[in-house]
Design a protein around this motif. Structure first.
Motif, PDB file in Angstrom:
ATOM      1  N   CYS A 128     -11.690 -47.038  21.013  1.00 52.04           N
ATOM      2  CA  CYS A 128     -11.707 -45.656  21.571  1.00 52.04           C
ATOM      3  C   CYS A 128     -12.846 -45.111  22.098  1.00 52.04           C
ATOM      4  N   ARG A 129     -12.671 -44.331  22.966  1.00 48.57           N
ATOM      5  CA  ARG A 129     -14.000 -43.736  23.598  1.00 48.57           C
ATOM      6  C   ARG A 129     -13.849 -41.974  23.801  1.00 48.57           C
ATOM      7  N   ARG A 130     -14.869 -41.377  23.321  1.00 47.18           N
ATOM      8  CA  ARG A 130     -14.635 -39.852  23.610  1.00 47.18           C
ATOM      9  C   ARG A 130     -14.915 -39.552  24.979  1.00 47.18           C
ATOM     10  N   LEU A 131     -13.970 -38.803  25.612  1.00 51.46           N
ATOM     11  CA  LEU A 131     -13.788 -38.183  26.840  1.00 51.46           C
ATOM     12  C   LEU A 131     -14.626 -36.977  27.189  1.00 51.46           C
ATOM     13  N   SER A 132     -15.246 -36.923  28.162  1.00 50.55           N
ATOM     14  CA  SER A 132     -16.032 -35.803  28.610  1.00 50.55           C
ATOM     15  C   SER A 132     -15.328 -35.045  29.617  1.00 50.55           C
ATOM     16  N   ALA A 176     -12.964 -33.539  19.333  1.00 49.00           N
ATOM     17  CA  ALA A 176     -13.360 -34.617  20.155  1.00 49.00           C
ATOM     18  C   ALA A 176     -12.075 -34.917  20.846  1.00 49.00           C
ATOM     19  N   LEU A 177     -12.095 -35.156  22.124  1.00 47.16           N
ATOM     20  CA  LEU A 177     -10.670 -35.932  22.785  1.00 47.16           C
ATOM     21  C   LEU A 177     -11.074 -37.557  22.847  1.00 47.16           C
ATOM     22  N   MET A 178     -10.319 -38.148  22.186  1.00 49.51           N
ATOM     23  CA  MET A 178     -10.588 -39.488  21.905  1.00 49.51           C
ATOM     24  C   MET A 178      -9.596 -40.363  22.762  1.00 49.51           C
ATOM     25  N   HIS A 179      -9.992 -41.285  23.911  1.00 44.96           N
ATOM     26  CA  HIS A 179      -9.012 -41.882  24.689  1.00 44.96           C
ATOM     27  C   HIS A 179      -8.757 -43.409  23.762  1.00 44.96           C
ATOM     28  N   LEU A 180      -7.714 -43.552  23.510  1.00 44.67           N
ATOM     29  CA  LEU A 180      -7.120 -44.973  22.937  1.00 44.67           C
ATOM     30  C   LEU A 180      -6.459 -45.831  23.791  1.00 44.67           C
ATOM     31  N   PRO A 181      -7.178 -46.585  24.663  1.00 47.63           N
ATOM     32  CA  PRO A 181      -6.604 -47.425  25.874  1.00 47.63           C
ATOM     33  C   PRO A 181      -5.572 -48.298  25.348  1.00 47.63           C
ATOM     34  N   GLU A 182      -5.562 -48.975  24.163  1.00 48.94           N
ATOM     35  CA  GLU A 182      -4.338 -49.839  23.771  1.00 48.94           C
ATOM     36  C   GLU A 182      -2.999 -49.077  23.562  1.00 48.94           C
ATOM     37  N   LEU A 183      -3.093 -47.822  23.308  1.00 50.69           N
ATOM     38  CA  LEU A 183      -2.068 -46.966  23.018  1.00 50.69           C
ATOM     39  C   LEU A 183      -1.847 -46.143  24.105  1.00 50.69           C
ATOM     40  N   ALA A 188      -6.669 -35.504  20.134  1.00 48.61           N
ATOM     41  CA  ALA A 188      -7.448 -34.572  19.811  1.00 48.61           C
ATOM     42  C   ALA A 188      -7.763 -34.428  18.389  1.00 48.61           C
ATOM     43  N   VAL A 189      -9.070 -34.589  17.828  1.00 45.24           N
ATOM     44  CA  VAL A 189      -9.565 -34.813  16.518  1.00 45.24           C
ATOM     45  C   VAL A 189     -10.633 -33.939  16.100  1.00 45.24           C
ATOM     46  N   ARG A 190     -10.654 -33.100  15.346  1.00 44.35           N
ATOM     47  CA  ARG A 190     -11.674 -32.254  14.792  1.00 44.35           C
ATOM     48  C   ARG A 190     -12.515 -32.965  13.721  1.00 44.35           C
ATOM     49  N   ALA A 216      -7.148 -47.398  15.619  1.00 47.62           N
ATOM     50  CA  ALA A 216      -7.650 -47.346  16.716  1.00 47.62           C
ATOM     51  C   ALA A 216      -8.977 -46.688  16.808  1.00 47.62           C
ATOM     52  N   LEU A 217      -9.126 -45.595  16.131  1.00 47.92           N
ATOM     53  CA  LEU A 217     -10.435 -44.610  15.927  1.00 47.92           C
ATOM     54  C   LEU A 217     -11.234 -45.217  15.062  1.00 47.92           C
ATOM     55  N   GLY A 218     -11.006 -46.277  14.246  1.00 46.53           N
ATOM     56  CA  GLY A 218     -11.881 -47.026  13.312  1.00 46.53           C
ATOM     57  C   GLY A 218     -12.023 -46.223  12.144  1.00 46.53           C
ATOM     58  N   TYR A 219     -10.912 -45.307  11.879  1.00 46.55           N
ATOM     59  CA  TYR A 219     -10.824 -44.731  10.553  1.00 46.55           C
ATOM     60  C   TYR A 219     -10.330 -45.492   9.328  1.00 46.55           C
TER      61      TYR A 219
END
Length: 267
Positions: A128-132, A176-183, A188-190, A216-219
């Motif tokens: 995942c990657r956090r978008l800006s 945080a707006l997290m991009h999950l490329p495989e999905l 949007a996660v707080r 995917a978020l590593g949670y």
């Protein structure tokens, strides 16, 4: 309108000049000496309710300068706005901290719920990657997903224009707006670095399972909170908690009385 909204609510809507305004907005206002002193706006809402697509209007940007309150401007603008909406749709919705102001116009409170529970044991697979939203490429990626998105729920969900979604993210740094490329998804996660994680919304052409999102978020925690209707997440919540979000409707609302939550990714 930008100055009125900032002066009354301390919300800066100027980022939308760069990110894009919702073209469906219709504003009703009172002006004095070239200054907007009162406003009520409508915007088109594209909802999925109980398995059917529903066209509705949302009420937003209701503001009257303090020195102009008590003069009937709010009532005049609401009547004009609702006449406009009623001629075009059977449902009008809003969120408010002052519900008594709106019951006189035929609105009624509808209780939403949030959902929590455990995730099945699994191994985090972070990708995942956090978008800006300061990055043009990230904004373009998000807009592309919005153009292809499907409803997060068939019971109660919205597929609105992305303007308010992005403004909410700008105004709320803990989201945080997290991009999950495989999905092929943005979530949007707080409070992403805390537990339990709070999932607010999913923008994707196909809704992934909650288990895949968490991986995917590593949670790696077992407990999660979900602030959206979860019927498409391949997950059964352990707890459903009614909550007063100030949500009000005017017109038929098929999920009324059931456990649901529309995404709060809007200002």
């Amino acid at each position: 309108m930008k100055k009125l909204i900032y002066d009354v609510f301390e919300i800066d809507v100027s980022p939308l000049n760069r990110l894009g305004h919702d073209p469906s907005i219709v504003a009703f206002g009172w002006w004095h000496d070239g200054e907007l002193v009162a406003n009520v706006s409508l915007y088109e809402r594209r909802l999925w309710l109980s398995g059917e697509r529903v066209e509705a209007y949302g009420v937003q940007s209701v503001a009257v300068r303090p020195e102009w309150r008590g003069k009937g401007l709010f009532r005049d603008l609401m009547v004009r706005a609702l006449d406009h909406a009623d001629a075009r749709a059977g449902l009008v919705i809003l969120s408010t901290d002052t519900p008594d102001l709106y019951t006189r116009f035929g609105f009624r409170a509808v209780r939403e719920s949030f959902f929590s529970g455990s995730l099945p044991p699994g191994r985090p697979r972070p990708n995942c990657r956090r978008l800006s939203l300061e990055n043009e490429a990230d904004v373009a990626l998000l807009l592309d997903l919005f153009a292809r998105r499907v409803p997060t729920s068939l019971l109660a969900a919205a597929c609105d224009h992305p303007a308010l979604f992005m403004l909410k993210a700008v105004e709320t740094p803990e989201i945080a707006l997290m991009h999950l490329p495989e999905l092929d998804a943005v979530v949007a996660v707080r409070d992403i670095d805390q537990a339990p994680m709070n999932l607010l919304d999913i923008v994707a052409p196909s809704i992934p399972s909650l288990e895949d999102i968490a991986a995917a978020l590593g949670y790696g925690e077992r407990h999660i909170h979900v602030y959206m209707t979860p019927d498409r997440l391949a997950w059964t919540p352990g707890e459903i908690a009614p909550v007063d979000t100030g949500y009000m409707v005017r017109g038929p609302y098929p999920p009324e009385g059931e456990a649901f939550m529309l995404s709060d990714m809007r200002i």
